[in-house]
Design a protein around this motif. Structure first.
Motif, mmCIF file in Angstrom:
data_model
loop_
_atom_site.group_PDB
_atom_site.id
_atom_site.type_symbol
_atom_site.label_atom_id
_atom_site.label_comp_id
_atom_site.label_asym_id
_atom_site.label_seq_id
_atom_site.Cartn_x
_atom_site.Cartn_y
_atom_site.Cartn_z
ATOM 1 N N GLN A 152 2.525 1.036 0.866
ATOM 2 C CA GLN A 152 3.217 2.288 1.194
ATOM 3 C C GLN A 152 3.573 2.271 2.682
ATOM 4 O O GLN A 152 2.744 1.914 3.522
ATOM 5 C CB GLN A 152 2.322 3.488 0.945
ATOM 6 N N TRP B 12 -2.561 6.866 5.764
ATOM 7 C CA TRP B 12 -3.462 6.124 4.873
ATOM 8 C C TRP B 12 -3.083 4.651 4.949
ATOM 9 O O TRP B 12 -1.951 4.272 4.621
ATOM 10 C CB TRP B 12 -3.381 6.633 3.427
ATOM 11 N N ILE C 30 -4.453 8.650 -5.385
ATOM 12 C CA ILE C 30 -5.706 7.903 -5.233
ATOM 13 C C ILE C 30 -5.477 6.672 -4.358
ATOM 14 O O ILE C 30 -4.598 5.853 -4.654
ATOM 15 C CB ILE C 30 -6.225 7.471 -6.629
ATOM 16 N N GLY D 29 -10.073 7.631 -1.158
ATOM 17 C CA GLY D 29 -9.843 9.055 -0.946
ATOM 18 C C GLY D 29 -8.819 9.574 -1.935
ATOM 19 O O GLY D 29 -8.095 8.797 -2.573
ATOM 20 N N ILE D 30 -8.784 10.881 -2.050
ATOM 21 C CA ILE D 30 -7.900 11.531 -3.014
ATOM 22 C C ILE D 30 -7.073 12.596 -2.305
ATOM 23 O O ILE D 30 -7.613 13.363 -1.507
ATOM 24 C CB ILE D 30 -8.736 12.188 -4.137
ATOM 25 N N LYS E 142 -16.314 4.802 4.075
ATOM 26 C CA LYS E 142 -15.347 5.313 3.102
ATOM 27 C C LYS E 142 -14.554 4.172 2.469
ATOM 28 O O LYS E 142 -13.979 3.339 3.165
ATOM 29 C CB LYS E 142 -14.397 6.282 3.821
ATOM 30 N N SER F 7 5.541 6.754 -0.126
ATOM 31 C CA SER F 7 4.239 7.297 -0.533
ATOM 32 C C SER F 7 4.311 7.545 -2.035
ATOM 33 O O SER F 7 5.273 8.159 -2.517
ATOM 34 C CB SER F 7 3.979 8.613 0.209
ATOM 35 N N THR F 8 3.317 7.092 -2.781
ATOM 36 C CA THR F 8 3.345 7.313 -4.237
ATOM 37 C C THR F 8 3.297 8.813 -4.542
ATOM 38 O O THR F 8 3.881 9.268 -5.519
ATOM 39 C CB THR F 8 2.183 6.589 -4.945
ATOM 40 N N ASN F 9 2.617 9.591 -3.704
ATOM 41 C CA ASN F 9 2.586 11.037 -3.949
ATOM 42 C C ASN F 9 3.984 11.642 -3.824
ATOM 43 O O ASN F 9 4.386 12.468 -4.626
ATOM 44 C CB ASN F 9 1.649 11.743 -2.950
ATOM 45 N N GLY G 285 1.944 6.058 3.699
ATOM 46 C CA GLY G 285 0.836 6.566 2.884
ATOM 47 C C GLY G 285 0.138 7.685 3.644
ATOM 48 O O GLY G 285 -0.097 7.583 4.841
ATOM 49 N N ARG G 286 -0.140 8.787 2.926
ATOM 50 C CA ARG G 286 -0.717 9.960 3.584
ATOM 51 C C ARG G 286 -2.101 10.263 3.078
ATOM 52 O O ARG G 286 -2.405 10.101 1.896
ATOM 53 C CB ARG G 286 0.139 11.194 3.284
ATOM 54 N N GLY G 287 -2.954 10.700 4.004
ATOM 55 C CA GLY G 287 -4.252 11.220 3.619
ATOM 56 C C GLY G 287 -4.261 12.717 3.825
ATOM 57 O O GLY G 287 -3.205 13.327 4.057
ATOM 58 N N ARG G 288 -5.425 13.319 3.708
ATOM 59 C CA ARG G 288 -5.524 14.763 3.948
ATOM 60 C C ARG G 288 -5.182 15.058 5.401
ATOM 61 O O ARG G 288 -5.316 14.199 6.268
ATOM 62 C CB ARG G 288 -6.941 15.246 3.638
#
Ligand code: BTN
Length: 265
Positions: free
Chosen positions: A60, A71, A155, A136-137, A133, A39-41, A63-66
């Motif tokens: 990713q 993601w 992002i 997302g952020i 959609k 995950s880039t975050n 990859g994660r969302g809220r």
């Protein structure tokens, strides 16, 4: 005299051709590119990166969302980027509460420039094209005591996905699906970063009015939790949404979906 800004540095794996426009981007960002990453975050939070570093991954694995949702991050098509900011003390608090708003506005403005699509920021941190959609952020902060050491603004933007997995098909879209045009990810990232550098320096008033003018959330009917609903009336300086309930009461809803202020009559 205009300051000399060298061409941007891109470190890491070999950069695919559609990201090459980033090399000519004359704004002070450093890029770190990965072909594949969890995950880039997570990478952005783990490293001691300087202000205005953008971690970009082609794909990713996690990859994660809220709310820890997955993601969708397939290779070769979309934008997965985390921007590292080191806010100075004075701006940290103001920046934190409206950073999602600034990022969503920046993405929407960038896409409005690049395309002729019906792009708008949806509260709290989504970017929509029409009714679906597209981006997302996920913002996260590293805090030591009362100090914000680093902000990570993640992002995700669906650029060139042609077909989503079945569970996403009804709700997700991409620039390619909506326009039939295959955009270069580097061009879109360049536009987003330019807009983001502007929007995040807006005063809260200016940011809120620019976001509200573009967002279809304001004046639309939204769920307010606990089976209630109401009309979204305004965005507060802390990023919460003022909702006028069916009962006539007004409440503020924070981005986690919790009521943040007592109902007022
Ligand atoms: C959401 O809509 O819930 C937020 C999605 C954020 C996805 C991006 S992709 C780049 C960055 N890395 C992650 O793991 N998540 C964010």
């Amino acid at each position: 005299m205009t300051a000399y800004i060298p061409e941007c540095d891109i470190y890491g794996d070999t950069v695919p051709e559609d990201l090459w426009p980033l090399r000519e981007l004359r704004i002070p960002y450093s890029f770190i590119y990965f072909n594949r990453i969890n995950s880039t975050n997570d990478t952005a939070k783990a490293g001691d990166y300087p202000d205005r570093t953008a971690i970009i991954a082609d794909t990713q694995d996690v990859g994660r969302g809220r709310f820890m949702r997955d993601w969708y991050s397939p290779p070769g098509v979309n934008i997965h980027m985390s921007i590292v900011l080191r806010p100075v003390e004075a701006e940290a608090q103001a920046t934190l509460s409206l950073i999602n708003t600034a990022a969503a506005l920046a993405m929407s403005r960038a896409l409005a420039t690049a395309t002729s699509l019906d792009v708008w920021p949806k509260w709290p941190n989504d970017v929509y094209i029409g009714t679906k959609k597209a981006g997302g952020i996920l913002s996260e902060s590293l805090i030591s005591g009362a100090r914000v050491l680093r902000l990570v603004i993640g992002i995700g933007l669906n650029v060139n996905t042609l077909k989503f997995p079945v569970p996403l098909q009804d709700k997700a879209t991409s620039l390619l699906i909506e326009s039939g045009i295959r955009y270069k990810r580097g061009d879109i990232i360049a536009l987003i970063l330019r807009e983001f550098d502007e929007c995040r320096l807006f005063s809260p008033d200016r940011l809120i009015s620019a976001w509200s003018a573009m967002s279809k959330t304001i004046n639309s009917y939204v769920p307010a939790g606990g089976g209630r609903g109401g009309v979204a009336r305004a965005l507060n300086e802390d990023g919460s949404l003022v909702i006028e309930l069916d009962s006539g009461q007004s409440i503020s809803l924070n981005s986690a979906g919790e009521v943040t202020s007592a109902p007022c009559h």
